[in-house]
Design a protein around this motif. Structure first.
Motif, PDB file in Angstrom:
ATOM      1  N   ARG A   1       0.212   2.273  11.808  1.00  0.00           N
ATOM      2  CA  ARG A   1       0.924   2.081  13.051  1.00  0.00           C
ATOM      3  C   ARG A   1      -0.021   2.293  14.245  1.00  0.00           C
ATOM      4  O   ARG A   1      -0.814   3.233  14.261  1.00  0.00           O
ATOM      5  CB  ARG A   1       2.082   3.078  13.130  1.00  0.00           C
ATOM      6  CG  ARG A   1       3.232   2.670  13.995  1.00  0.00           C
ATOM      7  CD  ARG A   1       4.526   3.315  13.477  1.00  0.00           C
ATOM      8  NE  ARG A   1       4.293   4.694  13.024  1.00  0.00           N
ATOM      9  CZ  ARG A   1       4.362   5.762  13.830  1.00  0.00           C
ATOM     10  NH1 ARG A   1       4.654   5.610  15.093  1.00  0.00           N
ATOM     11  NH2 ARG A   1       4.170   6.963  13.350  1.00  0.00           N
ATOM     12  N   ASP A   2       0.017   1.378  15.189  1.00  0.00           N
ATOM     13  CA  ASP A   2      -0.766   1.476  16.427  1.00  0.00           C
ATOM     14  C   ASP A   2      -2.280   1.369  16.194  1.00  0.00           C
ATOM     15  O   ASP A   2      -3.071   1.726  17.046  1.00  0.00           O
ATOM     16  CB  ASP A   2      -0.491   2.798  17.179  1.00  0.00           C
ATOM     17  CG  ASP A   2       0.973   2.977  17.438  1.00  0.00           C
ATOM     18  OD1 ASP A   2       1.670   1.943  17.564  1.00  0.00           O
ATOM     19  OD2 ASP A   2       1.427   4.126  17.498  1.00  0.00           O
ATOM     20  N   GLU A   3      -2.679   0.901  15.022  1.00  0.00           N
ATOM     21  CA  GLU A   3      -4.111   0.819  14.745  1.00  0.00           C
ATOM     22  C   GLU A   3      -4.475  -0.629  14.447  1.00  0.00           C
ATOM     23  O   GLU A   3      -3.703  -1.344  13.817  1.00  0.00           O
ATOM     24  CB  GLU A   3      -4.456   1.683  13.526  1.00  0.00           C
ATOM     25  CG  GLU A   3      -4.064   3.136  13.690  1.00  0.00           C
ATOM     26  CD  GLU A   3      -5.234   4.001  14.141  1.00  0.00           C
ATOM     27  OE1 GLU A   3      -6.373   3.519  14.130  1.00  0.00           O
ATOM     28  OE2 GLU A   3      -4.978   5.163  14.501  1.00  0.00           O
ATOM     29  N   THR A   4      -5.625  -1.046  14.911  1.00  0.00           N
ATOM     30  CA  THR A   4      -6.069  -2.405  14.621  1.00  0.00           C
ATOM     31  C   THR A   4      -7.020  -2.412  13.429  1.00  0.00           C
ATOM     32  O   THR A   4      -7.181  -3.418  12.767  1.00  0.00           O
ATOM     33  CB  THR A   4      -6.793  -3.014  15.837  1.00  0.00           C
ATOM     34  OG1 THR A   4      -7.757  -2.079  16.296  1.00  0.00           O
ATOM     35  CG2 THR A   4      -5.814  -3.333  16.948  1.00  0.00           C
TER      36      THR A   4
ATOM     37  N   TYR B   1      -2.368  -1.878   7.622  1.00  0.00           N
ATOM     38  CA  TYR B   1      -2.679  -1.386   8.965  1.00  0.00           C
ATOM     39  C   TYR B   1      -1.759  -0.224   9.259  1.00  0.00           C
ATOM     40  O   TYR B   1      -0.574  -0.286   8.963  1.00  0.00           O
ATOM     41  CB  TYR B   1      -2.472  -2.487  10.009  1.00  0.00           C
ATOM     42  CG  TYR B   1      -3.463  -3.612   9.864  1.00  0.00           C
ATOM     43  CD1 TYR B   1      -4.649  -3.604  10.595  1.00  0.00           C
ATOM     44  CD2 TYR B   1      -3.216  -4.659   8.992  1.00  0.00           C
ATOM     45  CE1 TYR B   1      -5.570  -4.632  10.438  1.00  0.00           C
ATOM     46  CE2 TYR B   1      -4.124  -5.691   8.834  1.00  0.00           C
ATOM     47  CZ  TYR B   1      -5.315  -5.675   9.564  1.00  0.00           C
ATOM     48  OH  TYR B   1      -6.215  -6.663   9.416  1.00  0.00           O
TER      49      TYR B   1
ATOM     50  N   GLU C   1       5.645   6.028   6.226  1.00  0.00           N
ATOM     51  CA  GLU C   1       4.625   5.323   6.998  1.00  0.00           C
ATOM     52  C   GLU C   1       3.838   4.348   6.138  1.00  0.00           C
ATOM     53  O   GLU C   1       3.277   3.391   6.649  1.00  0.00           O
ATOM     54  CB  GLU C   1       3.650   6.338   7.623  1.00  0.00           C
ATOM     55  CG  GLU C   1       4.254   7.177   8.725  1.00  0.00           C
ATOM     56  CD  GLU C   1       3.258   8.210   9.245  1.00  0.00           C
ATOM     57  OE1 GLU C   1       2.584   7.918  10.233  1.00  0.00           O
ATOM     58  OE2 GLU C   1       3.165   9.296   8.623  1.00  0.00           O
TER      59      GLU C   1
END
Ligand code: NAG
Ligand code: NAG
Ligand code: NAG
Ligand code: NAG
Ligand code: NAG
Length: 676
Positions: free
Chosen positions: A426-429, A424, A401
């Motif tokens: 995954r799936d995070e801003t 960043y 990851e």
């Protein structure tokens, strides 16, 4: 033509009745017919006995000679070879001769004629025979094929002359005009009648009383001087070409189905090469007797390698055969050239080697992968993974990851501690800071504890630890990302950000709060170990967040604790250096240096201000010195009371006497007070 002494033919000694049977193709049923005589196979159109032969091909089996003999001859003509395939027959024919007596007169002779060709099926093979004349003063010749309406009675006259100067002239093996002469014959000769010129033999009677002339197999006669006195009943082997001689060529014959001789399926007709007529042959790929129904049978070529070569796998077909290389091999011409494996040994070895190498490579790769996985599991365990796993506030990242983030293009910081990357998840801003420490963690147990503790800490002035990755040798830590960078950068960057007194007091007070919280408000206090402007980060509102809490110390912990702990001597508690005992007051000392830097905007290790940290000055002098050094940017507007209080906090914090130093909570409180 010279004068000829033509001898009368012998009377017919054998009156052989001309065949009364006219055998027809339909009458070819040869069952019941003798199929051999004297070891010679008899095949139709030849035959022995009524109904067994085609007209002209009758034979008789002569018991006394134990040979088939031709029918209708004036003397027995034994047949010792008969071939349907080549349309040849070899017979024994008598030699012609004449003998002289002392009066130099011919007292006895024979023209050799035996009338073997009454039905005209034979021609004397020009290809296989020669005409030989033996004698010491003679001309022998044959005349053949009576033809009307010309100067002479026959179509052929051919012969040769032989002479001997004396008794020693003739030589064994030489048939070249001395005692013997020979010549090739033309095709078309139908009989063996011979003639001689009778030249004087007076002086030769002793060694050559007779002359001889005969047709003979061209490979079967060699002259010997003894032959000058050979027996007059000698017979010579002669090859005859036989054919169906119905005064027809193949074209005519085929139109006359009732008499056409080539009756077998898969048979063909061929015009005779010696005389008018035709012969039959089996078609290519068939063998047998074309003159009888179904006489031509398929040749199993695969059984006779000599005649029908095949270096591969032979398969017989009707009229032909196939020859192919076995699968996995090839040959440009399998009939004649051996089949080679498609993959020659070298190629096999190469492919095997490549294949083997590939398999080994895969195996090695797989084992490396397994090893890597095992290693990752080991690291995970060693780094306290199973314990940390229990704590649901810490996110455990897989090595995979983080791989995206750990690229040099994402690197935002680098130093003795290791490297920091911005990335960043995954799936995070929200961005994160990924810290990859350089130094090995030796005290894994302690590390685990502190990571767990820190993960539970929720304070706005402490950088939040989001999670970590334990599948690597040195655990990677993932923090919240703080956008404005470190206080060190803000203070000392070349393009200085303006910092008013209030802002500086706020940064100082809140940093102190963070430190105080960790020192005294949590169950298990955590010391920072490396308090310095570089470890105080500022968010978008310049709210300070202390980073690397505890971990910087943990991570640098090692056997040579004292000497390796922190590289920044300027911030390090001299008492700790002396005693080797790190306490909360050590953090306070370092924070004092940070405060000094914050309000003077000078580097702690600048040679100029080094003296303020010196031990030789008393507290008052130090205070005075601090106030003198205050950043001009804030000195003008700030009230002197604030600077005095600040100087007091700083000087106390930097005291060599640990007991003189205030607690972190005290520092925080006093700074907060100044802010108000
Ligand atoms: C030689 O042969 C001829 C013809 O047959 C005969 O007339 C003659 O008498 C013979 N001479 C001798 C010596 O036998
Ligand atoms: C026999 O005669 C045939 C037909 O004329 C000819 O082709 C062949 O060459 C002759 N053979 C010899 C050996 O003279
Ligand atoms: C021919 O024979 C005679 C008598 O025997 C002899 O003298 C002579 O040399 C011979 N000639 C040749 C060419 O052999
Ligand atoms: C000629 O043929 C006969 C019978 O076939 C054989 O015995 C003899 O050896 C042959 N002679 C030669 C020189 O080929
Ligand atoms: C052979 O045929 C020719 C013409 O086709 C003919 O003139 C001749 O008489 C025939 N001979 C025999 C023996 O049939």
């Amino acid at each position: 033509m010279p004068t000829m002494l033509i001898l009368h033919p012998y009377l017919l000694l054998l009156l052989v009745a001309l065949t009364a049977f006219s055998s027809t193709p339909e009458a070819e049923s040869t069952s019941g017919c003798p199929d051999s005589c004297g070891g010679i196979a008899i095949q139709y159109p030849f035959g022995i006995g009524a109904g067994c032969f085609r007209k002209g091909f009758e034979l008789i089996c002569d018991r006394s000679l134990d040979r088939p003999v031709l029918v209708g001859t004036t003397k027995p003509v034994p047949l010792n070879h008969l071939s349907i395939r080549t349309a040849e027959a070899r017979v024994m024919l008598p030699v012609a001769w004449q003998c002289f007596n002392s009066s130099d007169l011919v007292y006895a002779s024979s023209d050799g004629d035996v009338q073997f060709n009454r039905e005209e099926v034979y021609r004397i093979s020009n290809a296989s025979n020669q005409l030989v004349v033996v004698g010491c003063n003679t001309l022998g010749y044959t005349q053949s094929q009576r033809s009307e309406g010309n100067d002479y009675d026959y179509g052929y006259y051919t012969g040769c002359m032989s002479y001997c100067n004396n008794s020693k002239s003739a030589m064994n093996g030489a048939c070249a005009g001395v005692g013997c002469c020979r010549l090739d014959i033309p095709p078309g000769l139908t009989d063996n009648r011979m003639n001689f010129e009778a030249y004087t033999h007076k002086k030769r009677l002793g060694f050559s009383p007779c002359d001889y002339a005969f047709l003979v197999d061209r490979d079967n006669y060699t002259f010997h001087t003894a032959d000058l006195k050979m027996e007059t009943n000698t017979m010579m082997p002669v090859w005859l070409d036989w054919a169906i001689r119905d005064n027809m060529t193949c074209d005519d014959a085929k139109r006359r189905a009732e008499s056409y001789a080539c009756v077998s399926a898969n048979s063909e007709c061929r015009d005779s090469s010696n005389g008018f007529g035709y012969v039959c042959t089996c078609s290519m790929g068939y063998e047998g007797n074309p003159y009888i129904a179904n006489g031509c049978t398929d040749i199993n070529e695969c059984e006779s390698y000599q005649e029908y070569p095949c270096r591969g796998v032979c398969r017989n077909t009707l009229g032909s055969y196939e020859c192919k290389c076995p699968s996995g091999s090839h040959s440009a011409d399998p009939f004649n050239d051996p089949c080679n494996p498609n993959f020659p040994l070298a190629a096999k070895i190469t492919i095997g080697a490549i294949g083997g190498f590939f398999i080994i490579a895969v195996a090695v790769f797989a084992s490396l992968l397994a090893k890597e996985k095992r290693k990752m599991r080991d690291y995970f365990r060693k780094n306290g993974g199973p314990i940390i796993e229990e704590v649901n506030k810490i996110k455990l990242f897989k090595k995979k990851e983080l791989e995206q983030t750990l690229k040099s293009s994402n690197r935002i910081g680098q130093g003795g501690f290791g490297e920091v990357y911005k990335g960043y998840l995954r799936d995070e801003t929200q961005p994160v800071a990924v810290k990859k420490p350089k130094i090995d963690v030796k005290l894994a147990g302690q590390f685990v504890n502190e990571v767990i503790i820190q993960s539970r800490v929720l304070h706005k002035n402490i950088v939040k630890l989001i999670g970590c990755c334990l599948e690597v040798d040195v655990p990677i830590l993932v923090y919240e990302y703080v956008p404005n960078g470190s206080l060190d950068r803000i203070l000392h960057d070349s393009n200085r950000v303006p910092l008013n007194l209030d802002l500086r007091l706020q940064i100082a007070a809140q940093s102190a709060k963070g430190l105080a919280y960790m020192h005294s408000e949590i169950t298990t206090p955590i010391l920072h170990g490396d308090v310095k402007p570089a470890n105080i980060l500022l968010d978008e509102d310049f709210v300070p967040k202390i980073s690397d809490f505890g971990t910087s110390r943990m991570i640098t912990v090692d056997e040579n604790y004292a000497s390796t702990i922190i590289g920044n001597w300027g911030y390090m508690d001299p008492e700790y250096v002396l005693t080797g005992l790190y306490t909360s007051k050590s953090d306070v000392y370092s924070f004092g240096v940070v405060l000094l830097e914050l309000f003077t905007r000078k580097k702690a290790l600048d040679p100029d201000n080094n003296s303020i940290l010196g031990n030789s000055l008393d507290t008052y002098s130090k205070k005075k010195r601090v106030i003198e050094l205050v950043d001009p940017e804030i000195a003008a507007i700030g009230n002197t009371g604030v600077f005095h209080s600040l100087a007091e906090i700083i000087v106390q914090s930097l005291s060599t006497d640990i007991d003189q130093r205030p607690e972190m909570a005290d520092v925080a409180e006093r700074l907060q007070y100044l802010l108000k």
